[in-house]
Design a protein around this motif. Structure first.
Motif, short mmCIF file in Angstrom:
data_model
loop_
_atom_site.label_atom_id
_atom_site.label_comp_id
_atom_site.label_asym_id
_atom_site.label_seq_id
_atom_site.Cartn_x
_atom_site.Cartn_y
_atom_site.Cartn_z
N ASP B 80 31.16 24.61 32.05
CA ASP B 80 29.87 24.31 31.17
C ASP B 80 29.87 22.75 30.77
O ASP B 80 31.00 22.31 30.04
CB ASP B 80 30.39 25.23 30.14
N PHE B 81 28.91 22.19 30.76
CA PHE B 81 29.05 20.84 30.43
C PHE B 81 27.54 20.50 29.81
O PHE B 81 26.49 21.19 29.92
CB PHE B 81 29.15 19.82 31.71
N GLY B 82 27.37 19.54 29.12
CA GLY B 82 26.23 19.08 28.27
C GLY B 82 25.79 17.93 28.84
O GLY B 82 26.21 17.36 29.95
N TYR B 83 24.92 17.38 27.95
CA TYR B 83 24.17 15.98 28.09
C TYR B 83 23.76 15.41 26.91
O TYR B 83 23.40 16.04 26.16
CB TYR B 83 23.14 16.34 29.33
N TYR B 84 23.91 14.01 27.06
CA TYR B 84 22.97 13.53 25.91
C TYR B 84 21.48 13.70 25.93
O TYR B 84 20.90 13.33 27.13
CB TYR B 84 23.51 12.08 25.73
N PRO B 85 20.97 14.14 24.85
CA PRO B 85 19.65 14.71 25.02
C PRO B 85 18.47 13.28 25.25
O PRO B 85 17.46 13.80 25.88
CB PRO B 85 19.22 14.83 23.44
N GLU B 86 19.09 12.17 25.14
CA GLU B 86 17.96 11.12 25.39
C GLU B 86 18.20 10.97 27.11
O GLU B 86 17.05 9.94 27.57
CB GLU B 86 18.05 10.13 24.61
N PHE B 92 21.76 9.58 33.51
CA PHE B 92 22.83 10.35 33.28
C PHE B 92 23.81 10.02 34.60
O PHE B 92 25.04 9.61 34.07
CB PHE B 92 22.59 11.86 33.44
N TYR B 95 25.31 6.48 33.85
CA TYR B 95 26.31 6.46 32.68
C TYR B 95 27.63 7.16 33.36
O TYR B 95 28.75 6.32 33.25
CB TYR B 95 25.89 7.51 31.57
N MET B 96 27.52 8.12 34.16
CA MET B 96 28.68 8.70 34.81
C MET B 96 29.52 7.63 35.68
O MET B 96 30.62 7.51 35.84
CB MET B 96 28.46 10.01 35.30
N GLN B 143 26.88 14.45 39.94
CA GLN B 143 27.84 13.45 39.39
C GLN B 143 29.36 13.57 39.80
O GLN B 143 30.16 12.55 39.76
CB GLN B 143 27.66 13.56 37.64
#
Lengths: 187, 315
Positions: B80-86, B92, B95-96, B143
């Protein structure tokens, strides 16, 4: 908005009450820092970031460093502008402004170190609001709070809160280093 | 290339989540099967350096899991992973890539290449919050392989993928497994059945079985039976044996079950599948866990369906 505020302070006459107003608002600047520290956890990116080459601890320390410098710059700017407007010296004014900030830092990082949840930022928000209100109410209720009568109180509070804040920050860094289990990650 | 796990343990107060697991993994795809609460995710997090073990070691070519060099060779897709909303998909990955130590130029090239690979090129500039679950999962897979890792740890990677995407993913992992150590955990037995060179079955923090598909299925080879029985016999069989499948037919009940010997006269032995082994192992006595709850539910579900059909027949 910040520049506008500084400009306002510079050009307009301010009374001594500006001290408690600014010192009550200052903790919210540290709330911005707290939200940055918690950003990874809040948006569930911490697990991904922890597993990378440049990992969670490194990113967090860099974030803390940048935010610390930014907060310091804001503080110095406000101090310089206010210094000429009030009767207080640089250090005394600095203590009046920084002490509520340190109280908020200590309270928020205390919460971060003990609460492992994605809602931690909201708790930090409550802490910040409480510190701000407490500071404002104290200044309103105790008329001479910024006089020599309470000078030793302010100095003692400043030193104690600085030590406690450093202790909590070291604890935060230690926890990041030890790759502490986050209960929100339980499968 | 060798990933060595030596007596890895994770203990919390009164629960042992991972219990002295020792493994040696070389190039290839390893499927990790286990019920919820068996310790798969805890094991994977320790292999990725996200969680500190209570005891034991993890080393890749002699490099300890806590070292930067280990993480440089690692690709991880959490359950389960998320992300920065912008962030957009492209942002993404950039960034990774920066966190994984890629140069700016290389990050841009690799991000574009991987977005193409996972069929997200068309939506590269769209925000991740607009993505479906399957699209987010594909982005997560992308990623994980940004830094061309030598170790790829995938925790339930096909969970939100449709069948077509799942097949594509399997093919991708099969190719990657030739030159990498790939460990993937899943509840979907078919994911592992077709592509894994070795299968690890985990329960209550321990590896119960380890080996190729043929090797581990031999545990129940000759013990999987199918039969059609009347309701009374079916009811008795359900009480006495682990049931893998129940199907109501016109006047009889079809059962697929595991037994040491033919459970009834009409039973015929059938070829054992990985799913049979998995369900059989999960039905063995164990300490209370989420896996037990799931199996109880599954078992009750089968019995409920049978009881319901009996009631309908009587009415």
């Amino acid at each position: 908005m910040f520049i506008g505020t500084l400009t306002g302070i510079y050009y307009y006459e301010v009374s001594a009450s500006v001290i408690w107003v600014v010192s009550s608002v200052f903790p919210f600047i540290s709330l911005v820092s707290m939200s940055e520290i918690l950003r990874s956890t809040t948006y569930n990116m911490d697990e991904l970031e922890m597993s990378c080459k440049h990992n969670f601890l490194e990113i967090s320390l860099i974030r803390l460093e940048i935010l610390g410098i930014a907060n310091f710059a804001v503080l110095i700017s406000i101090l310089i502008l206010l210094m000429g407007k009030t009767d207080f010296g640089f250090f005394r004014l600095g203590i009046y402004l920084i002490t509520p900030y340190l109280l908020n830092c200590y309270g928020s990082i205390f919460v971060i170190n003990r609460l492992k949840s994605r809602e931690t930022i909201y708790v930090c928000g409550v802490v910040t609001a409480a510190v701000s209100v407490l500071n404002a109410l104290s200044a309103i209720q105790i008329n001479d709070i910024y006089t020599d009568k309470y000078c030793s109180f302010w100095i003692a509070a400043f030193i104690i809160l600085a030590v406690l804040s450093c202790k909590e920050i070291m604890e935060l860094i230690r926890k990041m280093e030890e790759l502490k289990w986050n209960s929100s990650l339980t499968a | 290339m060798e990933l060595i796990v030596d007596r890895l343990t994770k203990q919390y107060k009164n629960k042992i989540a991972v219990d002295r697991i020792s493994l040696t993994l070389n190039n290839g795809v390893y499927g990790l099967l286990g019920a919820n609460g068996s310790g798969k995710t805890t094991l994977m997090r320790m292999l990725c350096g996200v969680l500190k073990p209570t005891s034991g070691e993890v080393k890749f070519n002699g490099i300890d899991v806590s070292e930067e060099e280990y993480r440089d060779a690692l690709g991880y897709l959490p359950q389960d992973f998320g992300y920065y909303p912008e962030f957009t998909a492209y942002d993404f990955l950039l960034y990774m890539a920066s966190l994984k130590g890629l140069t700016k130029q290389r990050a841009k090239e690799k991000s574009k290449e991987l977005l193409e690979l996972v069929s997200l090129s068309d939506v590269a500039k769209k925000k991740i919050k607009t993505f479906s679950g399957g699209m987010k999962q594909r982005l997560g897979i992308a990623q994980a392989i940004l830094n061309n890792p030598k170790i790829l740890i995938l925790d339930e990677p096909t969970a939100r993928l449709d069948p077509k995407e799942r097949v594509r993913f399997r093919n991708l992992i099969s190719q990657l497994g030739k030159e990498k150590i790939v460990l993937l955990s899943t509840h979907i037995v078919s994911d592992v059945e077709y592509i894994a060179s070795a299968i690890l079955i985990m329960k209550d923090g321990q590896i119960m079985h380890k080996g190729s598909l043929g090797e581990i299925i031999s545990v129940i080879e000759g013990k999987v039976f199918e039969c059609s029985a009347d309701s009374k016999t079916a009811h008795k069989l359900m009480a006495d044996y682990p049931i893998i499948n129940i199907r109501e037919e016109s006047d009889k009940t079809f059962l697929r079950l595991v037994a040491e010997k033919p459970p009834c006269e009409t039973a015929t032995v059938v070829t054992a599948l990985l799913e049979d082994l998995y369900l059989y192992l999960m039905s063995q006595p164990w300490h209370f866990s989420g896996g037990k709850a799931a199996m109880l539910l599954f078992s009750f579900s089968c019995r409920f369906q049978y009881a319901r059909s009996l009631c309908i027949q009587k009415l």
